[in-house]
Every structure is written in structure tokens, then in C-alpha cells.
Design an enzyme around this catalytic site. Structure first.
Site, PDB file in Angstrom:
ATOM      1  N   ASP A  83       0.831  -1.212   0.000  1.00  0.00           N
ATOM      2  CA  ASP A  83       0.000   0.000   0.000  1.00  0.00           C
ATOM      3  C   ASP A  83       0.863   1.259   0.000  1.00  0.00           C
ATOM      4  OD1 ASP A  83      -2.278  -1.513  -0.026  1.00  0.00           O
ATOM      5  OD2 ASP A  83      -2.942  -1.024   2.007  1.00  0.00           O
ATOM      6  N   GLU A 147      15.686 -20.351   3.397  1.00  0.00           N
ATOM      7  CA  GLU A 147      16.887 -20.157   4.231  1.00  0.00           C
ATOM      8  C   GLU A 147      16.855 -21.015   5.492  1.00  0.00           C
ATOM      9  OE1 GLU A 147      17.154 -16.026   5.426  1.00  0.00           O
ATOM     10  OE2 GLU A 147      15.000 -15.852   5.750  1.00  0.00           O
TER      11      GLU A 147
HETATM   12  C1  3PY Z   1      20.491 -14.535   5.132  1.00  0.00           C
HETATM   13  O1  3PY Z   1      21.608 -14.719   4.638  1.00  0.00           O
HETATM   14  O2  3PY Z   1      20.021 -15.215   6.051  1.00  0.00           O
HETATM   15  C2  3PY Z   1      19.674 -13.473   4.640  1.00  0.00           C
HETATM   16  O3  3PY Z   1      18.535 -13.347   4.999  1.00  0.00           O
HETATM   17  C3  3PY Z   1      20.329 -12.526   3.692  1.00  0.00           C
HETATM   18  O4  3PY Z   1      19.454 -11.790   3.028  1.00  0.00           O
HETATM   19 MG    MG Z   2      18.014 -14.481   6.672  1.00  0.00          MG
END
Ligand code: 3PY
Ligand code: MG
Length: 256
Positions: A83, A147
Site C-alpha cells: 500500500d 533459508e
Molecule cells: C540470510 O543470509 O540469512 C539473509 O537473509 C540474507 O538476506
Molecule cells: Mg536471513
């Protein structure tokens, strides 16, 4: 479609950086330095929700797309930055297909998702809602971060979720999560990055990664990674200051 999203989907090399300094001056300096985009980091900085809108405005002055890394998965956070006029969103720590699907639902308007309509800056404070509705789904970039060990295990299902544009690898969190820290863990971490990359590319996604420096970008680009967040404004500021302080001190000491 926005040229930024099109360039992501075309896997054109895109170089951006994280913006962690909570001031429009830093955004303008980065934007004028020639980046393809920047990413305002709401997850790991002291940038407030209200300030985010001013930072996006500063990037817009220079026609540099500004995406925002939200602090978590809450649809309210995703809606708030879109937004405010963000060109896209980066959602951290996506570890399951259901979480990826939830990010799509929060980012896209019906019939694809369920983002709510409102009079934010993106819709000219309510004066151009139909115009914004007509283009938002096609123009906004949705990047999700893989991640975690769980995300790595589920990468096939995550990458198959329609509506996700970029699978972004966070090597820092990934290395902690899969126990691949430091030089000893490099081979394991690189293997995990390659698995995520190949699976995401096979599903037709753009792949991105954080790199603290340019040292291995040629290698990762050759493997198909095209979307880079290179360090951050704070990292560049500190590194340039340190290098120049040493150089100046050496020049002075050379005259003794
Ligand atoms: C990581 O390396 O954990 C990140 O989030 C980098 O953006
Ligand atoms: Mg990270």
C-alpha cells in the site's frame, strides 16, 4: 507488467542492495549509485512502518524500484508495504509450500489472492484505485526467502507455488540451520544453494541470493542465479570508510 518484474522473470542480471539506514538520504545515494533495485530491510533494521513509505518515495524520485523485506509472514505487513507503494515484497523464512501460498494470497489481489483494497499511497490515496487494481497483480514482484533446513527439504513443493516470482536464498540463516557454518561448512552450504537453485530454475522461477561481496558472483551467475542483493548500505559505508582511513593513515606514516 512492470519492466522490473519482467526483468526478474527474464532472469536478467539484477543488482541491488539492502537499505538498512532509516533515512531518505541513504536511499537517494544508493539509488543514484546505479543499482537496478533496492530492498528496504524491515526484518533486520530499525526502520519503522511509517518511515518505509518515505524511503519508497525517495527511491521513486530516482525511478529505482524499491522492494521491502517484511519482518515475517503477517499479511498485514505485506499489505502495508505494498500500500505504501513498494515494487514488491521479500518474505523471509519461507519453509513450506503453505507459507509460500500464504505469501501469494497476501500479495496478489483476487482472483489470484486475497489482498485487501485500500486508499494507500500506491493507489494515489484512493483517487486511482481502479488504475492500481488493474496493474498491481502483473507488476508487483513477490520474492520469498528459502533459508532453513525445512525450506531446503521442501524446495520442490515451494518452487511449484504459482504466483511466486523469485526464490531468494539467504545463505546466513541457511548455514546456521543446516549446520554449515564457516569455511568447514562451505561445501555443504554451496551444495544446498545449488540444490535450491536447480530446483527453482526447473520450476521456472527466478533465483536470487544475498552476497556480502562480489567475489563469487560470476560463479553463481553461471549456475543460473540472476537476482542479487549485494551487502547493504551500512556494510558499504563501513567498508569504504575503513579502507580509506587505512589508506590515508598509510600515506601520513609514509612521510614520517
Ligand atoms: C540470510 O543470509 O540469512 C539473509 O537473509 C540474507 O538476506
Ligand atoms: Mg536471513
Amino acid at each position: 507488467m512492470s519492466s522490473f518484474r519482467q526483468r526478474c522473470l527474464d532472469r536478467a542480471p539484477l543488482i541491488g542492495t539492502f537499505s538498512a539506514i532509516p533515512h531518505p538520504v541513504a536511499i537517494e545515494v544508493v539509488a543514484m549509485a546505479g543499482v537496478d533495485f533496492l530492498c528496504i530491510d524491515w526484518e533486520h533494521s530499525q526502520i519503522s512502518r511509517e518511515r518505509i513509505e518515505d524511503l519508497i518515495r525517495a527511491a521513486d524520485v530516482h525511478r529505482v524500484p524499491a522492494i521491502v523485506r517484511v519482518p515475517g509472514h503477517a499479511p498485514e505487513s505485506i499489505a502495508a508495504v505494498l500500500d505504501a507503494g513498494a515494487a514488491g515484497v521479500l518474505v523471509p523464512r519461507v519453509s513450506t509450500a503453505a507459507q509460500a501460498q500464504a505469501a501469494v494470497m497476501a500479495t496478489r489481489y483476487p482472483p489470484i489472492g486475497e489482498r485487501g483494497v485500500g486508499p494507500g499511497r500506491a493507489a494515489a490515496y484512493g483517487y486511482r484505485i481502479p488504475d492500481y487494481l488493474a496493474k498491481a497483480n502483473a507488476q508487483l514482484v513477490l520474492a520469498i526467502q528459502v533459508e532453513t533446513a525445512e525450506g531446503l527439504a521442501n524446495i520442490g513443493e515451494i518452487a511449484a507455488v504459482e504466483g511466486v516470482d523469485v526464490i531468494f536464498i539467504g545463505p546466513g540463516d541457511l548455514s546456521v540451520s543446516i549446520d554449515a557454518l564457516g569455511p568447514e561448512g562451505k561445501e555443504k552450504l554451496d551444495g544446498a544453494i545449488r540444490t535450491i537453485t536447480q530446483t527453482a530454475l526447473a520450476a521456472g522461477r527466478c533465483v536470487g541470493i544475498f552476497r556480502p561481496s562480489t567475489s563469487d558472483i560470476a560463479t553463481w551467475f553461471a549456475s543460473g542465479i540472476s537476482f542479487y542483493l549485494l551487502a547493504s548500505d551500512t556494510m558499504f559505508l563501513g567498508a569504504a570508510m575503513a579502507e580509506n582511513a587505512v589508506a590515508a593513515r598509510n600515506l601520513c606514516n609514509g612521510q614520517r
